[in-house]
Design a protein around this motif. Structure first.
Motif, PDB file in Angstrom:
ATOM      1  N   ARG A  94       0.842  -1.191   0.000  1.00 53.85           N
ATOM      2  CA  ARG A  94       0.000   0.000   0.000  1.00 53.85           C
ATOM      3  C   ARG A  94       0.876   1.239   0.000  1.00 53.85           C
ATOM      4  O   ARG A  94       2.033   1.186   0.395  1.00 53.85           O
ATOM      5  CB  ARG A  94      -0.950   0.020   1.197  1.00 53.85           C
ATOM      6  N   SER A  95       0.320   2.341  -0.424  1.00 52.97           N
ATOM      7  CA  SER A  95       1.024   3.624  -0.449  1.00 52.97           C
ATOM      8  C   SER A  95       0.344   4.563   0.535  1.00 52.97           C
ATOM      9  O   SER A  95      -0.361   5.489   0.148  1.00 52.97           O
ATOM     10  CB  SER A  95       1.012   4.217  -1.858  1.00 52.97           C
ATOM     11  N   THR A  96       0.525   4.289   1.784  1.00 53.02           N
ATOM     12  CA  THR A  96      -0.046   5.124   2.833  1.00 53.02           C
ATOM     13  C   THR A  96       1.045   5.416   3.851  1.00 53.02           C
ATOM     14  O   THR A  96       2.163   4.912   3.752  1.00 53.02           O
ATOM     15  CB  THR A  96      -1.220   4.424   3.538  1.00 53.02           C
ATOM     16  N   ILE A  97       0.732   6.202   4.837  1.00 54.96           N
ATOM     17  CA  ILE A  97       1.718   6.576   5.845  1.00 54.96           C
ATOM     18  C   ILE A  97       2.190   5.378   6.661  1.00 54.96           C
ATOM     19  O   ILE A  97       3.304   5.356   7.144  1.00 54.96           O
ATOM     20  CB  ILE A  97       1.186   7.711   6.743  1.00 54.96           C
ATOM     21  N   LEU A  98       1.346   4.344   6.801  1.00 53.46           N
ATOM     22  CA  LEU A  98       1.755   3.092   7.447  1.00 53.46           C
ATOM     23  C   LEU A  98       1.726   1.972   6.419  1.00 53.46           C
ATOM     24  O   LEU A  98       0.794   1.876   5.629  1.00 53.46           O
ATOM     25  CB  LEU A  98       0.810   2.724   8.597  1.00 53.46           C
ATOM     26  N   ARG A  99       2.754   1.132   6.475  1.00 53.47           N
ATOM     27  CA  ARG A  99       2.802  -0.024   5.589  1.00 53.47           C
ATOM     28  C   ARG A  99       3.582  -1.135   6.270  1.00 53.47           C
ATOM     29  O   ARG A  99       4.314  -0.894   7.226  1.00 53.47           O
ATOM     30  CB  ARG A  99       3.441   0.330   4.257  1.00 53.47           C
ATOM     31  N   ALA A 100       3.403  -2.331   5.754  1.00 55.92           N
ATOM     32  CA  ALA A 100       4.169  -3.473   6.257  1.00 55.92           C
ATOM     33  C   ALA A 100       5.346  -3.718   5.330  1.00 55.92           C
ATOM     34  O   ALA A 100       5.220  -3.598   4.107  1.00 55.92           O
ATOM     35  CB  ALA A 100       3.288  -4.707   6.332  1.00 55.92           C
ATOM     36  N   GLY A 101       6.474  -4.063   5.927  1.00 56.56           N
ATOM     37  CA  GLY A 101       7.628  -4.453   5.137  1.00 56.56           C
ATOM     38  C   GLY A 101       7.459  -5.878   4.644  1.00 56.56           C
ATOM     39  O   GLY A 101       6.379  -6.484   4.797  1.00 56.56           O
ATOM     40  N   PRO A 102       8.501  -6.445   4.068  1.00 60.76           N
ATOM     41  CA  PRO A 102       8.426  -7.825   3.574  1.00 60.76           C
ATOM     42  C   PRO A 102       8.106  -8.814   4.695  1.00 60.76           C
ATOM     43  O   PRO A 102       8.446  -8.591   5.856  1.00 60.76           O
ATOM     44  CB  PRO A 102       9.827  -8.089   3.022  1.00 60.76           C
ATOM     45  N   VAL A 103       7.457  -9.897   4.327  1.00 62.74           N
ATOM     46  CA  VAL A 103       7.132 -10.955   5.289  1.00 62.74           C
ATOM     47  C   VAL A 103       8.338 -11.873   5.442  1.00 62.74           C
ATOM     48  O   VAL A 103       8.969 -12.263   4.458  1.00 62.74           O
ATOM     49  CB  VAL A 103       5.897 -11.761   4.822  1.00 62.74           C
ATOM     50  N   HIS A 104       8.666 -12.171   6.695  1.00 63.73           N
ATOM     51  CA  HIS A 104       9.771 -13.071   7.031  1.00 63.73           C
ATOM     52  C   HIS A 104       9.221 -14.247   7.822  1.00 63.73           C
ATOM     53  O   HIS A 104       8.114 -14.183   8.351  1.00 63.73           O
ATOM     54  CB  HIS A 104      10.819 -12.342   7.877  1.00 63.73           C
ATOM     55  N   MET A 105      10.010 -15.296   7.910  1.00 60.48           N
ATOM     56  CA  MET A 105       9.604 -16.513   8.620  1.00 60.48           C
ATOM     57  C   MET A 105      10.533 -16.758   9.808  1.00 60.48           C
ATOM     58  O   MET A 105      11.665 -16.295   9.822  1.00 60.48           O
ATOM     59  CB  MET A 105       9.698 -17.730   7.697  1.00 60.48           C
ATOM     60  N   GLY A 106      10.037 -17.512  10.780  1.00 60.63           N
ATOM     61  CA  GLY A 106      10.839 -17.932  11.910  1.00 60.63           C
ATOM     62  C   GLY A 106      10.199 -19.116  12.592  1.00 60.63           C
ATOM     63  O   GLY A 106       9.159 -19.616  12.155  1.00 60.63           O
ATOM     64  N   LEU A 107      10.837 -19.572  13.656  1.00 55.45           N
ATOM     65  CA  LEU A 107      10.323 -20.673  14.469  1.00 55.45           C
ATOM     66  C   LEU A 107      10.246 -20.223  15.914  1.00 55.45           C
ATOM     67  O   LEU A 107      11.159 -19.541  16.402  1.00 55.45           O
ATOM     68  CB  LEU A 107      11.248 -21.892  14.369  1.00 55.45           C
ATOM     69  N   THR A 108       9.182 -20.616  16.593  1.00 52.14           N
ATOM     70  CA  THR A 108       9.023 -20.258  17.994  1.00 52.14           C
ATOM     71  C   THR A 108       8.131 -21.271  18.702  1.00 52.14           C
ATOM     72  O   THR A 108       7.326 -21.951  18.064  1.00 52.14           O
ATOM     73  CB  THR A 108       8.425 -18.844  18.162  1.00 52.14           C
ATOM     74  N   ALA A 109       8.275 -21.329  20.002  1.00 53.84           N
ATOM     75  CA  ALA A 109       7.374 -22.135  20.832  1.00 53.84           C
ATOM     76  C   ALA A 109       6.260 -21.272  21.402  1.00 53.84           C
ATOM     77  O   ALA A 109       5.153 -21.749  21.654  1.00 53.84           O
ATOM     78  CB  ALA A 109       8.149 -22.812  21.963  1.00 53.84           C
ATOM     79  N   VAL A 110       6.552 -19.975  21.605  1.00 56.87           N
ATOM     80  CA  VAL A 110       5.594 -19.051  22.228  1.00 56.87           C
ATOM     81  C   VAL A 110       5.527 -17.774  21.378  1.00 56.87           C
ATOM     82  O   VAL A 110       6.386 -16.894  21.514  1.00 56.87           O
ATOM     83  CB  VAL A 110       5.997 -18.725  23.683  1.00 56.87           C
ATOM     84  N   PRO A 111       4.527 -17.646  20.505  1.00 54.96           N
ATOM     85  CA  PRO A 111       4.450 -16.499  19.610  1.00 54.96           C
ATOM     86  C   PRO A 111       4.450 -15.138  20.316  1.00 54.96           C
ATOM     87  O   PRO A 111       5.095 -14.204  19.839  1.00 54.96           O
ATOM     88  CB  PRO A 111       3.143 -16.716  18.845  1.00 54.96           C
ATOM     89  N   ALA A 112       3.745 -14.997  21.421  1.00 54.75           N
ATOM     90  CA  ALA A 112       3.700 -13.701  22.117  1.00 54.75           C
ATOM     91  C   ALA A 112       5.079 -13.292  22.602  1.00 54.75           C
ATOM     92  O   ALA A 112       5.453 -12.109  22.510  1.00 54.75           O
ATOM     93  CB  ALA A 112       2.711 -13.756  23.276  1.00 54.75           C
ATOM     94  N   ASP A 113       5.859 -14.240  23.114  1.00 49.41           N
ATOM     95  CA  ASP A 113       7.220 -13.932  23.562  1.00 49.41           C
ATOM     96  C   ASP A 113       8.099 -13.533  22.380  1.00 49.41           C
ATOM     97  O   ASP A 113       8.915 -12.611  22.471  1.00 49.41           O
ATOM     98  CB  ASP A 113       7.840 -15.128  24.285  1.00 49.41           C
ATOM     99  N   GLU A 114       7.931 -14.235  21.270  1.00 48.43           N
ATOM    100  CA  GLU A 114       8.717 -13.923  20.074  1.00 48.43           C
ATOM    101  C   GLU A 114       8.356 -12.544  19.537  1.00 48.43           C
ATOM    102  O   GLU A 114       9.228 -11.785  19.111  1.00 48.43           O
ATOM    103  CB  GLU A 114       8.502 -14.989  19.006  1.00 48.43           C
ATOM    104  N   LEU A 115       7.082 -12.188  19.582  1.00 47.41           N
ATOM    105  CA  LEU A 115       6.652 -10.870  19.141  1.00 47.41           C
ATOM    106  C   LEU A 115       7.314  -9.784  19.985  1.00 47.41           C
ATOM    107  O   LEU A 115       7.838  -8.800  19.451  1.00 47.41           O
ATOM    108  CB  LEU A 115       5.129 -10.757  19.208  1.00 47.41           C
ATOM    109  N   ASN A 116       7.317  -9.956  21.282  1.00 45.16           N
ATOM    110  CA  ASN A 116       7.979  -8.977  22.158  1.00 45.16           C
ATOM    111  C   ASN A 116       9.469  -8.879  21.849  1.00 45.16           C
ATOM    112  O   ASN A 116      10.043  -7.786  21.829  1.00 45.16           O
ATOM    113  CB  ASN A 116       7.747  -9.331  23.624  1.00 45.16           C
ATOM    114  N   ARG A 117      10.109 -10.014  21.603  1.00 45.07           N
ATOM    115  CA  ARG A 117      11.549 -10.022  21.287  1.00 45.07           C
ATOM    116  C   ARG A 117      11.798  -9.257  19.986  1.00 45.07           C
ATOM    117  O   ARG A 117      12.725  -8.446  19.900  1.00 45.07           O
ATOM    118  CB  ARG A 117      12.054 -11.460  21.155  1.00 45.07           C
ATOM    119  N   LEU A 118      10.965  -9.492  18.970  1.00 49.52           N
ATOM    120  CA  LEU A 118      11.145  -8.811  17.693  1.00 49.52           C
ATOM    121  C   LEU A 118      10.934  -7.305  17.820  1.00 49.52           C
ATOM    122  O   LEU A 118      11.653  -6.524  17.194  1.00 49.52           O
ATOM    123  CB  LEU A 118      10.207  -9.405  16.646  1.00 49.52           C
TER     124      LEU A 118
END
Length: 124
Positions: A94-118
């Motif tokens: 999208r061409s707006t003031i907010l956008r998402a960058g490229p999608v990346h992959m990873g592995l985790t046991a606890v998604p919420a913890d990984e989100l905080n780490r990222l």
């Protein structure tokens, strides 16, 4: 033994002046199909934003970031969409003031913890 499962993530970027192409990272979206998890964590560094554009609409950007978080939780019209559909809609180009960058992959046991780490690693 902890089982690691795949996830996808994208950095949320603020581009206060599209014509200049300058951006700052303001959040992370994380989706894990196996964990039935979709969430966004955001952090807007006002000083960094104003360094790119002293006239940036900080409050408008904060409201837009809240809308991204609400889309993840299914508030409003996004409640009709599955988690994967919401994630794909948010990361679509999208061409707006907010956008998402490229999608990346990873592995985790606890998604919420990984989100905080990222968020700590890539945004703060």
């Amino acid at each position: 033994m902890t089982t690691l499962t795949p996830y996808e993530y994208a950095i949320v970027q603020a581009v206060p002046r599209i014509e200049r192409g300058e951006l700052i990272n303001v959040g992370v979206l994380l989706y894990s199909q196996r964990h039935d998890f979709l969430s966004a964590r955001t952090h807007l560094d006002e000083a960094r934003l104003r360094a790119l554009d002293p006239a940036a609409d900080v409050e408008g950007i904060r409201v837009a970031l809240q809308a991204w978080e609400q889309t993840c939780t299914g508030d409003g019209a996004s409640g009709q969409m599955r988690l994967g559909e919401r994630f794909r809609w948010l990361v679509a180009p999208r061409s707006t003031i907010l956008r998402a960058g490229p999608v990346h992959m990873g592995l985790t046991a606890v998604p919420a913890d990984e989100l905080n780490r990222l968020v700590d690693l890539l945004v703060r």
